[in-house]
Motif scaffolding. Structure first.
Motif, PDB file in Angstrom:
ATOM      1  N   LYS A  53      -9.452  -4.776  12.025  1.00 24.55           N
ATOM      2  CA  LYS A  53     -10.080  -4.039  13.111  1.00 24.55           C
ATOM      3  C   LYS A  53      -9.318  -2.742  13.410  1.00 24.55           C
ATOM      4  CE  LYS A  53     -10.905  -5.289  17.912  1.00 24.55           C
ATOM      5  NZ  LYS A  53     -10.987  -6.444  18.809  1.00 24.55           N
ATOM      6  N   TYR A  54      -8.008  -2.848  13.529  1.00 25.05           N
ATOM      7  CA  TYR A  54      -7.212  -1.677  13.933  1.00 25.05           C
ATOM      8  C   TYR A  54      -6.642  -0.912  12.747  1.00 25.05           C
ATOM      9  CZ  TYR A  54      -7.383  -4.112  18.422  1.00 25.05           C
ATOM     10  OH  TYR A  54      -7.803  -4.751  19.554  1.00 25.05           O
ATOM     11  N   HIS A  55      -6.842  -1.423  11.544  1.00 22.75           N
ATOM     12  CA  HIS A  55      -6.314  -0.766  10.345  1.00 22.75           C
ATOM     13  C   HIS A  55      -4.800  -0.602  10.425  1.00 22.75           C
ATOM     14  CE1 HIS A  55     -10.135   0.603   8.302  1.00 22.75           C
ATOM     15  NE2 HIS A  55     -10.548   0.067   9.417  1.00 22.75           N
ATOM     16  N   ARG A  56      -4.127  -1.550  11.034  1.00 21.37           N
ATOM     17  CA  ARG A  56      -2.668  -1.456  11.105  1.00 21.37           C
ATOM     18  C   ARG A  56      -2.072  -1.848   9.760  1.00 21.37           C
ATOM     19  NH1 ARG A  56      -0.383  -1.832  16.502  1.00 21.37           N
ATOM     20  NH2 ARG A  56       1.340  -3.105  15.731  1.00 21.37           N
ATOM     21  N   PRO A  57      -0.959  -1.219   9.396  1.00 21.20           N
ATOM     22  CA  PRO A  57      -0.302  -1.600   8.138  1.00 21.20           C
ATOM     23  C   PRO A  57       0.131  -3.062   8.216  1.00 21.20           C
ATOM     24  CG  PRO A  57       0.693   0.380   9.108  1.00 21.20           C
ATOM     25  CD  PRO A  57      -0.216  -0.194  10.133  1.00 21.20           C
ATOM     26  N   ALA A  97      -4.263  -5.020  -9.431  1.00 15.39           N
ATOM     27  CA  ALA A  97      -4.582  -5.399  -8.052  1.00 15.39           C
ATOM     28  C   ALA A  97      -4.739  -4.140  -7.209  1.00 15.39           C
ATOM     29  CB  ALA A  97      -3.475  -6.273  -7.477  1.00 15.39           C
ATOM     30  N   ILE A  98      -5.614  -4.220  -6.205  1.00 15.17           N
ATOM     31  CA  ILE A  98      -5.760  -3.092  -5.284  1.00 15.17           C
ATOM     32  C   ILE A  98      -5.704  -3.609  -3.851  1.00 15.17           C
ATOM     33  CG2 ILE A  98      -7.109  -1.586  -6.806  1.00 15.17           C
ATOM     34  CD1 ILE A  98      -9.562  -2.604  -5.065  1.00 15.17           C
ATOM     35  N   SER A  99      -5.233  -2.732  -2.964  1.00 14.85           N
ATOM     36  CA  SER A  99      -5.242  -3.070  -1.550  1.00 14.85           C
ATOM     37  C   SER A  99      -6.628  -2.806  -0.991  1.00 14.85           C
ATOM     38  CB  SER A  99      -4.187  -2.258  -0.803  1.00 14.85           C
ATOM     39  OG  SER A  99      -4.476  -0.882  -0.946  1.00 14.85           O
ATOM     40  N   GLN A 100      -6.879  -3.283   0.207  1.00 17.16           N
ATOM     41  CA  GLN A 100      -8.230  -3.238   0.765  1.00 17.16           C
ATOM     42  C   GLN A 100      -8.239  -2.632   2.164  1.00 17.16           C
ATOM     43  OE1 GLN A 100     -10.073  -7.137  -1.454  1.00 17.16           O
ATOM     44  NE2 GLN A 100      -9.441  -7.391   0.661  1.00 17.16           N
ATOM     45  N   ASN A 101      -9.425  -2.289   2.600  1.00 16.93           N
ATOM     46  CA  ASN A 101      -9.637  -1.827   3.974  1.00 16.93           C
ATOM     47  C   ASN A 101      -8.792  -0.609   4.314  1.00 16.93           C
ATOM     48  OD1 ASN A 101     -11.198  -2.174   6.266  1.00 16.93           O
ATOM     49  ND2 ASN A 101      -9.559  -3.187   7.382  1.00 16.93           N
ATOM     50  N   ARG A 102      -8.676   0.316   3.379  1.00 15.98           N
ATOM     51  CA  ARG A 102      -7.956   1.556   3.660  1.00 15.98           C
ATOM     52  C   ARG A 102      -8.694   2.690   3.007  1.00 15.98           C
ATOM     53  NH1 ARG A 102      -8.171   2.000  -1.209  1.00 15.98           N
ATOM     54  NH2 ARG A 102      -6.681   1.350  -2.760  1.00 15.98           N
ATOM     55  N   PHE A 103      -8.615   3.883   3.631  1.00 16.32           N
ATOM     56  CA  PHE A 103      -9.220   5.074   3.079  1.00 16.32           C
ATOM     57  C   PHE A 103      -8.476   6.276   3.643  1.00 16.32           C
ATOM     58  CE2 PHE A 103     -11.992   8.730   3.352  1.00 16.32           C
ATOM     59  CZ  PHE A 103     -12.477   8.805   2.056  1.00 16.32           C
ATOM     60  N   PRO A 104      -8.022   7.197   2.827  1.00 16.80           N
ATOM     61  CA  PRO A 104      -8.180   7.201   1.372  1.00 16.80           C
ATOM     62  C   PRO A 104      -7.127   6.363   0.645  1.00 16.80           C
ATOM     63  CG  PRO A 104      -7.084   9.212   2.094  1.00 16.80           C
ATOM     64  CD  PRO A 104      -7.366   8.419   3.327  1.00 16.80           C
ATOM     65  N   GLY A 107      -1.149   4.038   2.249  1.00 23.86           N
ATOM     66  CA  GLY A 107      -0.126   4.632   3.094  1.00 23.86           C
ATOM     67  C   GLY A 107      -0.705   5.575   4.148  1.00 23.86           C
ATOM     68  N   LEU A 108      -1.877   6.156   3.843  1.00 18.45           N
ATOM     69  CA  LEU A 108      -2.465   7.119   4.763  1.00 18.45           C
ATOM     70  C   LEU A 108      -3.917   6.705   4.964  1.00 18.45           C
ATOM     71  CD1 LEU A 108      -2.323   9.945   6.234  1.00 18.45           C
ATOM     72  CD2 LEU A 108      -3.359  10.847   4.156  1.00 18.45           C
ATOM     73  N   ASP A 109      -4.197   6.135   6.102  1.00 18.40           N
ATOM     74  CA  ASP A 109      -5.513   5.540   6.311  1.00 18.40           C
ATOM     75  C   ASP A 109      -6.133   6.129   7.556  1.00 18.40           C
ATOM     76  OD1 ASP A 109      -7.703   3.873   6.416  1.00 18.40           O
ATOM     77  OD2 ASP A 109      -6.601   2.278   7.429  1.00 18.40           O
ATOM     78  N   VAL A 110      -7.252   6.833   7.394  1.00 20.57           N
ATOM     79  CA  VAL A 110      -7.867   7.487   8.559  1.00 20.57           C
ATOM     80  C   VAL A 110      -8.373   6.460   9.569  1.00 20.57           C
ATOM     81  CG1 VAL A 110      -8.512   9.571   7.311  1.00 20.57           C
ATOM     82  CG2 VAL A 110     -10.130   7.671   7.442  1.00 20.57           C
ATOM     83  N   ALA A 147     -19.039  -0.196   7.884  1.00 21.10           N
ATOM     84  CA  ALA A 147     -18.209   0.635   7.010  1.00 21.10           C
ATOM     85  C   ALA A 147     -16.760   0.605   7.475  1.00 21.10           C
ATOM     86  CB  ALA A 147     -18.741   2.065   7.008  1.00 21.10           C
ATOM     87  N   ALA A 148     -16.546   0.539   8.788  1.00 22.72           N
ATOM     88  CA  ALA A 148     -15.193   0.644   9.315  1.00 22.72           C
ATOM     89  C   ALA A 148     -14.453  -0.686   9.265  1.00 22.72           C
ATOM     90  CB  ALA A 148     -15.245   1.146  10.755  1.00 22.72           C
ATOM     91  N   ALA A 149     -15.145  -1.763   9.534  1.00 23.47           N
ATOM     92  CA  ALA A 149     -14.493  -3.065   9.553  1.00 23.47           C
ATOM     93  C   ALA A 149     -14.672  -3.731   8.196  1.00 23.47           C
ATOM     94  CB  ALA A 149     -15.090  -3.920  10.660  1.00 23.47           C
ATOM     95  N   GLY A 150     -14.276  -4.965   8.118  1.00 23.72           N
ATOM     96  CA  GLY A 150     -14.489  -5.682   6.872  1.00 23.72           C
ATOM     97  C   GLY A 150     -13.328  -5.475   5.942  1.00 23.72           C
TER      98      GLY A 150
END
Lengths: 999, 106
Positions: A53-57, A97-104, A107-110, A147-150
């Motif tokens: 939800k919060y896109h916290r690391p 492997a790839i990480s998820q729920n981050r863009f772009p 380390g840097l996720d809007v 688009a934002a969650a999940g």
């Protein structure tokens, strides 16, 4: 060395085998035996994902299947599998492997702006924020939120992997291979009982594999585990299943296991299924699922580098990985101290052991002192710093009335332990009710509902020695209950890994601004302590409501990590004891399970059987179209070059009426009714009278249910006094047979009748048209085909081209017609013979569409098209088919019900459009007015509509209220493009007196 | 997946082989024409649908094909007994008591 956090030695990894893999495209190395999580940690990577939800690391929190944070996508064969727990993904060469729920990027996720906006996203914010305007629901809110969650993205391609299935039976199923599970398996196997031992991990041994110094029978715990497993594996009565999750506990000790066979292999054998479903029926089950360490709920407890203490110990002892170079241990119980000691012994700097208890056991403090470790008692973590990895932690001293700052401590990892929670999921799935155990400080299994028992930590029995003992006892008892046998087994004695004391539930006290800090309860769903309190304030007082409002406990671990903390927070807010708040129920599956293993082999061609008629190959060769009718593939129509369906059907119809057509009627249901009471039985099952029907004659039969509604029809031929050949509709065959069995067995067991389904035994070729007799005559022996000897509605046995046949003279077209029934194996011969023969008479083969038009010309109903389960014989104009003198038949009493004799029922009529070219839509509503006001009920609906070459115009049938009294009147069919005017007529459009039938 | 005992085959078989046939001991009146509308309605549609001990019809459709009766606890899904079609309805209360004893005896 490329793995800076790898220990010099130790662990169960294969140090000789260096394995390359990538994470978000960056190349790294690990070793055989690593999980993706342990390999990442060895490379110093803690940050592996962004929160929901919060896109916290977020970093790796655990070392097992309960992992809430480290969800990754794995690329393989050009597609990805999302949301796999890095703690369960075994490393193989070339793993991507790839990480998820981050863009772009990770380390840097809007999306992390959500974290700053978090005051606007409290629990239940969906319900509060996205209410207006309604037009935004579908077009704005849902797409943006989705688009934002999940988390991960679903794979794009169909699953090309295979999945296997296996049924198994055993005396004792042991779930979990830690000390309790191994001891239970040993004890049960010793009696000779058939034992299955399964464990979700790659290697059997459970918590024993994470022990550093404890010994069993003088051997290091992992070594004892290895020897024990080898000994068990050598026994014929034991099946060992690693990588196998018991994900569902169902009724009567039916337990579903998912075995993962190839996900850990770099280049799997394509002949091996990816997973195998084990459907195990066990006489007795021993659940030895262990316990999970609880996170501590303190502010900013979710930074990468913060991990459960026992996970840190597992990475060290089992995988040879140091979770940091300077580790702070925060705890409320004894067991985390051992993690600090083990790390210190491997040269890791321990920043401090902060135990919130004022007086932890002296023995532990003495050991810490001997190692020169800093110990803070009565001390909690009140916050952490560090963006992508924890850099320091704030400590607070618990004093009377609150907490005072105790400074901050630099660290690059923080191990925490709030105590232990027994894993009661499978017990709960078995429908057992958990009970609160004050001594354990957790819910433990109560009374067994099924033939199962829990052993070891999953029922709150802690400490290596006690756990082993509990396992032996459970295994012995289970084997005795299953087989009645016992055996004397020398029990192993252990040293070390003693049970600890302590533990904490709920939030920890702190000196920070409570409205500004986030202390996470459920990591995967981003639920904070504040959210739970807010839910209570907003009126959610049942834990079931709190759970759904906040989504706490709704992550893939079903709250195994978070539930007790959430309950305590809710209990505090409600000012009620925790046990009065209650616990939510654990459900199947235990951990996320692939759809593939459920679908298993039931995919593609194996999803549903395809039933083919004898003419199937002929239809394919001729390029005919197929129609699916239930499981059957039936020929639909045979278009010649340049023809569309309508042209083909028109041609087929015309030829049948002019000369002859051949139709495959093999799909018709067929039931042989035999016995002295056969006629009496049919007399009761069908509306029509049968006793006086002479052998060699046929009759149309109408079957009702006892409510009085039509459920099936078909022609029935009497072959002898005690033998009838019953036909049913194609779709109704199984149901009619079952209904007959039902009445015969349960209402009239006194009747001396046998019924046998013969649908599959007979192939049926129908010849229809004025030249039908000429076509068939050369091949029939033993039957006089003349109109006098073999009139309409006759049946006889003879031979067709030398093979035995039952020949019916019946018609579903209104033309002279014969149906040749031969044994299925001769079906193709008959079809080939007749399809060649008709060419001499300019005949056609035709399919179901032409059959439909031809029968509609004559007003013959199709059950399921003109009827829908609420149509009586009178509604359908079939009153003539009712044997009025019969005292009873199925449905007779129903027909006298008030609603069925009342006026205003819908009756079958014909409809002719004023414009003869317009073909109505089947299912269209019938109204009196062309533009009825909104809310006007329909008078009825169109059941069949075709263009009829015989009538030279469109025809239709409809069920219309009091329709027979409306003949000659004009009604309307309102359509989007305007109403279509129709005249109500008799539903027979061709050859009303039936002269052609009797040709 | 329930295991169901077929009283004709004498064996336990998985639920997949069976089909439930609704409440048992609802006999079709011998002379339907003599029944009142209310009686016929009750025969057609009214079922006890209890939460608890329930006698119902089952058919071993993918086995011997026979209909038999079973007493099942609709709360726990446990079969308490099975018996052949035509045999009298057992004392459901007694079966419930026995089942209760079995539970607490564990």
């Amino acid at each position: 060395m490329s793995q800076p956090f790898r220990t010099e030695k130790g662990g169960r990894i294969d140090r000789a085998a260096e394995i390359s893999f990538t994470f978000d495209g960056e190349g790294m190395t690990g070793h055989g035996g690593d999980t993706l999580a342990s390999a990442l940690l060895a490379n110093g990577v803690h940050l592996v994902g962004r929160s929901f939800k919060y896109h916290r690391p977020r970093g790796i929190l655990t070392a097992g299947s309960e992992e809430p944070n480290a969800l990754v996508g794995i690329y393989r064969n050009g597609d990805q599998t999302p949301n796999l727990r890095a703690t369960q993904v075994e490393l193989y060469g070339g793993l991507e492997a790839i990480s998820q729920n981050r863009f772009p990027a990770l380390g840097l996720d809007v999306g992390a702006v959500n974290d700053l906006m978090s005051p606007f996203f409290p629990a239940g914010f969906y319900y509060k924020t996205f209410k207006w305007p309604k037009a935004f629901w579908d077009r704005v809110y849902e797409p943006v939120i989705r688009a934002a969650a999940g988390l991960g993205k679903p794979p794009k391609n169909p699953d090309h992997d295979r999945y296997g299935n296996l049924y198994a039976h055993c005396d004792v199923l042991v779930i979990g291979s830690g000390p309790a599970g191994l001891a239970a398996a040993l004890a049960a196997a010793e009696t000779g009982a058939r034992v299955i031992l399964c464990d979700e991990q790659a290697e059997l041994g459970g918590s024993l594999l994470s022990e550093g110094s404890a010994t069993i029978d003088g051997k290091l715990a992992p070594d004892w585990a290895g020897e024990t497993i080898a000994a068990l594996g050598a026994k014929d009565n034991v099946t060992l299943l690693a990588r196998t999750t018991a994900f569902g506990y169902f009724a009567q000790n039916f337990v579903a296991l998912a075995e993962r066979l190839t996900d850990h292999i770099s280049e799997p054998d394509p002949n091996v299924p990816r997973e195998r479903l084990w459907q195990v029926r066990a006489r007795e089950v021993v659940i030895a699922a262990g316990a999970l360490e609880r996170p501590m709920v303190f502010p900013e407890n979710d930074r990468p580098g913060i991990m459960l203490a026992d996970a840190g110990r597992t990475y060290l002892n089992r995988y040879g990985v140091k979770v940091g170079h300077k580790v702070l241990v925060a705890t409320a119980c004894d067991t985390a101290w051992q993690a600090a000691f083990d790390l210190a012994d491997h040269g890791v700097e321990i920043a401090a052991i902060a135990d919130m208890r004022p007086n932890p056991p002296d023995a532990l403090q003495a050991i810490a002192q001997a190692r020169g470790l800093r110990v803070e008692t009565g001390c909690v973590v009140t916050g952490t710093n560090g963006r992508k990895r924890v850099k320091s932690a704030l400590l607070g001293r618990i004093v009377e009335g609150g907490v005072t700052s105790a400074g901050d401590v630099a660290c690059d990892a923080l191990l925490m332990s709030g105590g232990w929670t027994p894993t009661v999921s499978l017990y709960s799935q078995s429908r057992g009710k958990v009970v609160w155990d004050e001594a354990v400080g957790a819910f433990v299994p109560g009374v067994s509902v099924q033939n199962e028992r829990s052993a070891g930590a999953c029922r709150g029995v802690y400490g290596l020695a006690a756990t082993l003992e509990d396992g032996y006892a459970a295994g012995e008892a289970a084997a005795k209950a299953a087989t009645g046998k016992t055996a004397a087994l020398a029990r192993a004695s252990s040293n070390g890994a003693d049970a600890g004391t302590g533990g904490v539930l709920g939030t920890l006290p702190h000196d920070r601004n409570a409205s500004k800090v986030k202390a996470f309860v459920d990591y995967q769903n981003d639920v904070t302590a504040k959210d739970v309190k807010l839910a209570v304030r907003e009126g959610m007082h049942s834990i079931e409501h709190i759970k759904r409002y906040t989504t706490t406990g709704m992550a893939t671990d079903q709250g195994r990590l978070s539930n007790l903390n959430a309950l305590q927070i809710a209990a505090d807010a409600l000012e009620k004891p925790l046990i009065d708040v209650g616990l939510t129920t654990f459900r199947q599956p235990y951990t996320p399970t692939t759809f593939g293993i459920f679908a298993n082999v039931s995919r593609g061609d194996f999803f549903d059987p395809v039933r083919k008629t004898p003419s199937h190959g002929f239809v394919e060769e001729k390029g005919g179209a197929f129609e699916d009718v239930g499981q059957w593939k039936r020929a639909w129509y045979f278009a010649e070059s340049g023809e569309d369906m309508h042209a083909a059907v028109a041609r087929e119809c015309e030829v049948v009426r002019k000369s002859v057509g051949l139709f495959d009627a093999s799909t018709l249901g067929k039931i042989e009714v035999v016995g002295p009471d056969a006629a009496e039985f049919l007399e009761r099952m069908y509306t029509n009278p049968w006793k006086k029907l002479a052998p060699g004659r046929c009759r149309y039969g109408l079957m009702l249910n006892d409510a009085g509604f039509i459920i099936d029809d078909g022609v029935i031929g009497r072959l002898a006094d005690d033998r009838f050949h019953v036909t049913t509709t194609t779709g109704g065959a199984a149901h009619v047979f079952a209904t007959m069995e039902d009445y015969l067995q349960t209402e009239w067991p006194d009747l001396d009748v046998w019924i046998t389904s013969t649908t599959e035994q007979y192939a049926v070729a129908a010849l229809q048209g004025p030249k039908a007799r000429e076509v068939i005559a050369p091949y029939i022996d033993g039957i006089d085909l003349s109109a006098e000897a073999f009139p309409h509605m006759s049946v006889a046995t003879g031979t067709f081209n030398g093979v035995p046949c039952r020949l019916f003279r019946i018609s579903f077209t209104g033309e002279l017609g014969f149906e040749v029934n031969v044994h299925r194996r001769h079906g193709k011969m008959v079809w080939d013979t007749l399809s060649t023969e008709i060419e001499k008479h300019d005949g056609v083969v035709y399919g179901t569409e032409t059959m439909h038009v031809l029968r509609a010309d004559k007003g013959y109903i199709i059950v399921g098209q003109e009827t829908d389960g609420t149509v009586t014989p009178d509604d359908a104009g079939l009153t003539w088919a009712i044997g009025k003198k019969k005292p009873d038949f199925v449905g007779k009493r129903g027909l006298a019900r008030p609603d069925l004799v009342a006026g205003g029922r819908k009756q079958l009529v014909g409809l002719l459009t004023k414009d003869p070219k317009i073909v109505l839509e089947e299912g269209a509503q019938v109204t009196k007015l062309a533009k009825p006001p909104a809310g006007t009920p329909a008078e009825g609906h169109v059941t069949s509509a075709y263009f009829s070459p015989a009538a030279g115009r469109s025809i239709a049938m409809a069920l219309v209220k009091d329709g027979r009294s409306l003949k000659g009147e004009t009604l309307n069919i309102p359509m989007p493009a305007g109403a279509i005017a129709v005249e109500v007529v008799d539903p027979v459009f061709y050859d009303k007196d039936g002269a052609r039938l009797n040709g | 997946m329930l295991l169901i005992h077929c009283p004709y085959c004498g064996v336990d078989r998985p639920e997949l082989e069976f089909r439930c046939g609704g409440e048992a001991h609802i006999a079709r009146p011998l002379h339907p024409s003599a029944t009142t509308d209310e009686e016929w309605e009750a025969f057609l549609y009214l079922r006890t649908n209890v939460k608890g001990i329930y006698a119902e019809r089952w058919r071993h459709i993918h086995g011997c094909g026979r209909f038999f009766n079973a007493v099942r606890d609709t709360v726990s899904d446990k079969f308490l007994t099975v018996y052949k079609a035509g045999e009298p309805k057992p004392d459901l209360d007694a079966l419930a008591r026995d089942a209760q004893k079995g539970e607490t005896g564990k």
